[in-house]
Design a protein around this motif. Structure first.
Motif, PDB file in Angstrom:
ATOM      1  N   GLY A 101       9.070 -30.729  47.296  1.00 27.29           N
ATOM      2  CA  GLY A 101       9.945 -29.953  46.432  1.00 27.29           C
ATOM      3  C   GLY A 101      10.025 -28.497  46.813  1.00 27.29           C
ATOM      4  O   GLY A 101      10.421 -28.143  47.921  1.00 27.29           O
ATOM      5  N   LEU A 102       9.593 -27.621  45.893  1.00 27.20           N
ATOM      6  CA  LEU A 102       9.703 -26.185  46.118  1.00 27.20           C
ATOM      7  C   LEU A 102       8.794 -25.707  47.235  1.00 27.20           C
ATOM      8  O   LEU A 102       8.989 -24.621  47.778  1.00 27.20           O
ATOM      9  CB  LEU A 102       9.390 -25.415  44.822  1.00 27.20           C
ATOM     10  N   ASP A 103       7.781 -26.507  47.581  1.00 27.64           N
ATOM     11  CA  ASP A 103       6.873 -26.137  48.671  1.00 27.64           C
ATOM     12  C   ASP A 103       7.421 -26.605  50.021  1.00 27.64           C
ATOM     13  O   ASP A 103       6.690 -27.024  50.901  1.00 27.64           O
ATOM     14  CB  ASP A 103       5.487 -26.763  48.443  1.00 27.64           C
ATOM     15  N   VAL A 104       8.735 -26.527  50.181  1.00 29.50           N
ATOM     16  CA  VAL A 104       9.390 -27.148  51.322  1.00 29.50           C
ATOM     17  C   VAL A 104       8.951 -26.566  52.656  1.00 29.50           C
ATOM     18  O   VAL A 104       9.109 -27.200  53.680  1.00 29.50           O
ATOM     19  CB  VAL A 104      10.926 -27.059  51.161  1.00 29.50           C
ATOM     20  N   SER A 105       8.419 -25.357  52.683  1.00 32.44           N
ATOM     21  CA  SER A 105       7.987 -24.785  53.956  1.00 32.44           C
ATOM     22  C   SER A 105       6.473 -24.774  54.114  1.00 32.44           C
ATOM     23  O   SER A 105       5.948 -24.134  55.016  1.00 32.44           O
ATOM     24  CB  SER A 105       8.521 -23.350  54.093  1.00 32.44           C
ATOM     25  N   LEU A 106       5.755 -25.493  53.254  1.00 25.59           N
ATOM     26  CA  LEU A 106       4.293 -25.449  53.267  1.00 25.59           C
ATOM     27  C   LEU A 106       3.726 -25.872  54.612  1.00 25.59           C
ATOM     28  O   LEU A 106       2.887 -25.189  55.184  1.00 25.59           O
ATOM     29  CB  LEU A 106       3.740 -26.342  52.155  1.00 25.59           C
ATOM     30  N   LEU A 107       4.174 -27.004  55.133  1.00 28.30           N
ATOM     31  CA  LEU A 107       3.618 -27.502  56.384  1.00 28.30           C
ATOM     32  C   LEU A 107       3.981 -26.597  57.550  1.00 28.30           C
ATOM     33  O   LEU A 107       3.174 -26.381  58.454  1.00 28.30           O
ATOM     34  CB  LEU A 107       4.107 -28.926  56.650  1.00 28.30           C
ATOM     35  N   ARG A 108       5.191 -26.050  57.515  1.00 25.58           N
ATOM     36  CA  ARG A 108       5.622 -25.176  58.602  1.00 25.58           C
ATOM     37  C   ARG A 108       4.886 -23.840  58.580  1.00 25.58           C
ATOM     38  O   ARG A 108       4.943 -23.083  59.545  1.00 25.58           O
ATOM     39  CB  ARG A 108       7.140 -24.980  58.544  1.00 25.58           C
TER      40      ARG A 108
END
Length: 332
Positions: free
Chosen positions: A145-152
């Motif tokens: 969801g809102l953590d869409v760039s967490l892994l990147r």
């Protein structure tokens, strides 16, 4: 991602000492020890062997894997304080003494290892766009969801290995406040082009799953309920085997690897006997069976759900085990 591909000398130095002293397990331990000794001055001297014995005793008292995280996440001026806080002054002094005593040997080795790691970093930076696109698919599959760039935004650390092209190990550290990924590889990157990126995305996938408590709860529940039906692989718990098969149905064997890195895993026809713990063969087979549905989930931006869990268990059944998917599906 180009700003978070890092090379930590303190961590690599600890890895060097821990492997030479045989307190850190590895499928490639013999190859690493043989190469590293040759590149750093030959067999261990009496003082080094004595320090290895002391580290071995310390290893029995403590989880040495946590020592790795301390060396990975703390700078030189913080190491002593953090080690003393975690292990006490005496054990911290043993670790630091070993590092100091092996320093001349490590410097010889590091002079040739560092340039190889820098070439790998340059390669990954040049492929950052493709890796980020694959990670975006993973983030959607994990329902972040809102953590869409967490892994990147997860830092990737490069670490030493032997020069064998198959000595490629990825692992991650996950906590509530920090995620870290380590890639141990030191060979010519062109030999594993595509597969290297797929392995990175595989390990990042595990981190992504841990950001979604609901998905991890499903994985653990299915693993527990189907423990007699999931193939036994070494000493791995059923839920861990199930998670590995789930992630690998997308990468490095599955649809994400094919979409972003051009890696197509052939679907073998005859059934495989998995009694010997052949996890890689199982992963490849299931990924082949699930290639169409996995690609549908990727292309539609769907999150892994009950339907995918059911298909995964059916894939395990087709791969050579008698698994009843219907009996272990967890409904939301």
């Amino acid at each position: 991602m180009n700003k978070i591909v890092r090379i930590s000398q303190p961590f690599n130095e600890w890895l060097f000492v821990a492997q030479l002293c045989s307190i850190r397990s590895s499928d490639w331990l013999c190859e690493r020890q043989s190469e590293w000794l040759e590149q750093s001055g030959g067999t261990l001297n009496e003082q080094e062997r004595s320090l290895c014995d002391a580290l071995g005793k310390l290893h029995k008292r403590h989880d040495s894997s946590f020592v790795e995280i301390i060396f990975l996440e703390h700078s030189d001026d913080e190491l002593q304080r953090r080690l003393e806080s975690e292990y006490g002054n005496n054990d911290a002094s043993i670790i630091l003494k070993a590092i100091r005593s092996f320093a001349p040997r490590f410097e010889l080795f590091w002079a040739t290892a560092l340039p190889r790691l820098e070439l790998i970093r340059e390669y990954l930076v040049s492929h950052v766009s493709t890796i980020d696109n694959a990670l975006a698919d993973v983030e959607r599959l994990c329902g972040l969801g809102l953590d869409v760039s967490l892994l990147r935004n997860t830092p990737l650390y490069l670490a030493i290995a032997s020069s064998h092209p198959n000595d490629l190990v990825g692992w991650f550290s996950h906590s509530n406040s920090r995620n870290t990924f380590v890639l141990e590889f030191c060979d010519d990157v062109s030999v594993v082009s595509g597969f290297l990126e797929a392995v990175i995305v595989h390990e990042m996938f595990h981190i992504g799953l841990r950001q979604n408590d609901k998905l991890m709860s499903h994985i653990h529940s299915i693993g527990a309920q189907a423990h007699d039906e999931i193939p036994v692989v070494d000493d791995m718990k059923p839920e861990r085997v199930y998670e590995e098969i789930l992630v690998s149905s997308f990468t490095p064997e599955g649809a994400i690897a094919e979409k972003h890195f051009g890696k197509v895993m052939p679907l073998d026809k005859p059934k495989i006997d998995f009694s010997g713990g052949k996890l890689v063969l199982l992963r490849r087979r299931v990924a082949g069976y699930l290639s169409t549905i996995a690609r549908e989930y990727i292309d539609s931006g769907k999150t892994i759900d009950d339907d995918y869990f059911a298909a995964l268990l059916e894939g395990i059944k087709k791969a050579g085990r008698s698994v009843s998917a219907k009996s272990v599906i967890i409904k939301t």
